[in-house]
Scaffold this motif. Structure first.
Motif, mmCIF file in Angstrom:
data_model
loop_
_atom_site.group_PDB
_atom_site.id
_atom_site.type_symbol
_atom_site.label_atom_id
_atom_site.label_comp_id
_atom_site.label_asym_id
_atom_site.label_seq_id
_atom_site.Cartn_x
_atom_site.Cartn_y
_atom_site.Cartn_z
ATOM 1 N N LEU A 1 -9.577 64.946 -0.622
ATOM 2 C CA LEU A 1 -10.947 64.757 -1.092
ATOM 3 C C LEU A 1 -11.701 66.080 -1.172
ATOM 4 N N SER A 2 -11.502 66.964 -0.201
ATOM 5 C CA SER A 2 -12.222 68.243 -0.238
ATOM 6 C C SER A 2 -11.738 69.103 -1.395
ATOM 7 N N LEU A 3 -10.481 69.004 -1.760
ATOM 8 C CA LEU A 3 -9.967 69.780 -2.890
ATOM 9 C C LEU A 3 -10.501 69.258 -4.221
ATOM 10 N N SER A 4 -10.760 67.943 -4.303
ATOM 11 C CA SER A 4 -11.212 67.373 -5.564
ATOM 12 C C SER A 4 -12.732 67.324 -5.685
ATOM 13 N N SER A 5 -13.440 67.815 -4.676
ATOM 14 C CA SER A 5 -14.893 67.672 -4.684
ATOM 15 C C SER A 5 -15.601 68.649 -5.606
ATOM 16 N N GLY A 6 -14.986 69.712 -5.994
ATOM 17 C CA GLY A 6 -15.644 70.687 -6.853
ATOM 18 C C GLY A 6 -15.116 72.078 -6.567
ATOM 19 N N TYR A 7 -15.800 73.069 -7.044
ATOM 20 C CA TYR A 7 -15.395 74.457 -6.879
ATOM 21 C C TYR A 7 -16.564 75.243 -6.302
ATOM 22 N N PRO A 8 -16.721 75.210 -4.954
ATOM 23 C CA PRO A 8 -17.858 75.891 -4.342
ATOM 24 C C PRO A 8 -17.788 77.413 -4.462
ATOM 25 N N ASN A 9 -16.618 77.951 -4.784
ATOM 26 C CA ASN A 9 -16.458 79.402 -4.892
ATOM 27 C C ASN A 9 -16.369 79.883 -6.330
ATOM 28 N N GLY A 10 -16.822 79.082 -7.279
ATOM 29 C CA GLY A 10 -16.831 79.490 -8.678
ATOM 30 C C GLY A 10 -16.022 78.577 -9.564
ATOM 31 N N ALA A 11 -16.370 78.609 -10.847
ATOM 32 C CA ALA A 11 -15.667 77.791 -11.834
ATOM 33 C C ALA A 11 -14.238 78.292 -12.015
ATOM 34 N N PRO A 12 -13.296 77.407 -12.315
ATOM 35 C CA PRO A 12 -11.932 77.839 -12.603
ATOM 36 C C PRO A 12 -11.844 78.421 -14.018
ATOM 37 N N THR A 13 -10.845 79.251 -14.263
ATOM 38 C CA THR A 13 -10.707 79.851 -15.596
ATOM 39 C C THR A 13 -10.502 78.793 -16.674
ATOM 40 N N GLY A 14 -9.999 77.624 -16.300
ATOM 41 C CA GLY A 14 -9.829 76.536 -17.262
ATOM 42 C C GLY A 14 -11.141 76.036 -17.833
ATOM 43 N N ALA A 15 -12.258 76.363 -17.174
ATOM 44 C CA ALA A 15 -13.569 75.916 -17.652
ATOM 45 C C ALA A 15 -14.139 76.840 -18.714
ATOM 46 N N CYS A 16 -13.514 77.987 -18.947
ATOM 47 C CA CYS A 16 -14.062 78.976 -19.884
ATOM 48 C C CYS A 16 -14.304 78.410 -21.277
ATOM 49 N N GLU A 17 -13.364 77.638 -21.784
ATOM 50 C CA GLU A 17 -13.451 77.187 -23.171
ATOM 51 C C GLU A 17 -14.425 76.035 -23.369
ATOM 52 N N ASP A 18 -14.316 74.976 -22.539
ATOM 53 C CA ASP A 18 -15.151 73.795 -22.753
ATOM 54 C C ASP A 18 -16.370 73.728 -21.823
ATOM 55 N N MET A 19 -16.491 74.685 -20.901
ATOM 56 C CA MET A 19 -17.627 74.805 -19.980
ATOM 57 C C MET A 19 -17.725 73.636 -18.993
ATOM 58 N N MET A 20 -16.663 72.836 -18.864
ATOM 59 C CA MET A 20 -16.651 71.717 -17.914
ATOM 60 C C MET A 20 -16.241 72.245 -16.541
ATOM 61 N N PRO A 21 -17.009 71.931 -15.498
ATOM 62 C CA PRO A 21 -16.734 72.496 -14.184
ATOM 63 C C PRO A 21 -15.570 71.857 -13.429
ATOM 64 N N ARG A 22 -14.999 70.808 -13.950
ATOM 65 C CA ARG A 22 -13.843 70.162 -13.326
ATOM 66 C C ARG A 22 -14.184 69.529 -11.977
ATOM 67 N N HIS A 23 -15.386 68.955 -11.857
ATOM 68 C CA HIS A 23 -15.761 68.218 -10.655
ATOM 69 C C HIS A 23 -15.161 66.827 -10.788
ATOM 70 N N ALA A 24 -14.161 66.526 -9.979
ATOM 71 C CA ALA A 24 -13.414 65.275 -10.085
ATOM 72 C C ALA A 24 -14.332 64.058 -9.985
ATOM 73 N N GLY A 25 -14.208 63.146 -10.960
ATOM 74 C CA GLY A 25 -14.933 61.900 -10.950
ATOM 75 C C GLY A 25 -16.403 61.999 -11.316
ATOM 76 N N VAL A 26 -16.852 63.160 -11.786
ATOM 77 C CA VAL A 26 -18.270 63.338 -12.096
ATOM 78 C C VAL A 26 -18.409 63.814 -13.538
ATOM 79 N N GLN A 27 -19.306 63.185 -14.272
ATOM 80 C CA GLN A 27 -19.560 63.554 -15.659
ATOM 81 C C GLN A 27 -20.860 64.350 -15.756
ATOM 82 N N PRO A 28 -21.020 65.177 -16.815
ATOM 83 C CA PRO A 28 -22.282 65.901 -16.990
ATOM 84 C C PRO A 28 -23.449 64.950 -17.200
ATOM 85 N N GLN A 29 -24.627 65.411 -16.890
ATOM 86 C CA GLN A 29 -25.831 64.609 -17.065
ATOM 87 C C GLN A 29 -26.057 64.349 -18.556
#
Length: 196
Positions: free
Chosen positions: A14-42
């Protein structure tokens, strides 16, 4: 004991899927999605605005970028040109609680958060433009918290300024930049009066 180990393993997952407290992953560069598991943008309009200190850019002249609105904990900020998802230019000296993120092979192609400390209107980002003639805009993902974030928060576009010209917009208010033709007309009139 087996139940305790299972609970610890579940907490770690659960802690690994909760988000990226130390910065966005490089995979987010293109689509700007932060990869927060189970959470959609507002779906609502973002309470943030991306502002610049200039309406134009010049290679070698930094542009100051700020994100105004409520305090936020997470950010991903890039410069782009229309029709491309590639990060342009280089970011300089990331402000406190942020760091560079390598995007499209550029080690300083984006800026992201380095922790979840609050950031706000006083957080100033500095971007160094590339040698490009295309208009540029800034794109941000801003997270108030893990489950509350907005993507595709865009600045107004910046156009390339004339080389060696009077770039009054750099470090000046937008109102002064709009008065540039009038200033040139007044200066020209004064020069003609002195020469006459």
């Amino acid at each position: 004991m087996e139940l305790l180990l299972s609970a610890l393993l579940a907490l770690q997952v659960l802690s690994l899927s909760s988000g990226y407290p130390n910065g966005a992953p490089t995979g987010a560069c293109e689509d700007m999605m932060p990869r927060h598991a189970g959470v959609q943008p507002q779906p609502s309009p973002a309470p943030y605005v991306v502002l610049t200190n200039s309406k134009t850019f010049q290679p070698g002249q930094p542009v100051t970028v700020t994100i105004t609105g409520p305090e936020y904990r997470g950010v991903l900020l890039e410069a782009r040109t229309k029709g491309s998802n590639n990060a342009l230019g280089n970011w300089n000296n990331p402000p406190p609680d942020t760091k560079f993120l390598e995007c499209t092979g550029n080690p300083q192609g984006a800026v992201t958060h380095s922790n979840t400390n609050l950031k706000g209107n006083a957080t100033v980002y500095r971007w160094m433009p590339p040698n490009s003639t295309n208009p540029v805009y800034f794109m941000a993902t801003v997270a108030q918290q893990r489950a509350v974030y907005w993507i595709n928060v865009r600045s107004n576009p910046l156009t390339r300024g004339a080389a060696g010209g009077l770039n009054l917009a750099t470090g000046a208010s937008a109102g002064m930049a709009d008065g540039k033709p009038l200033l040139l007309l007044v200066l020209g009139s004064l020069i003609l009066q002195v020469l006459a």
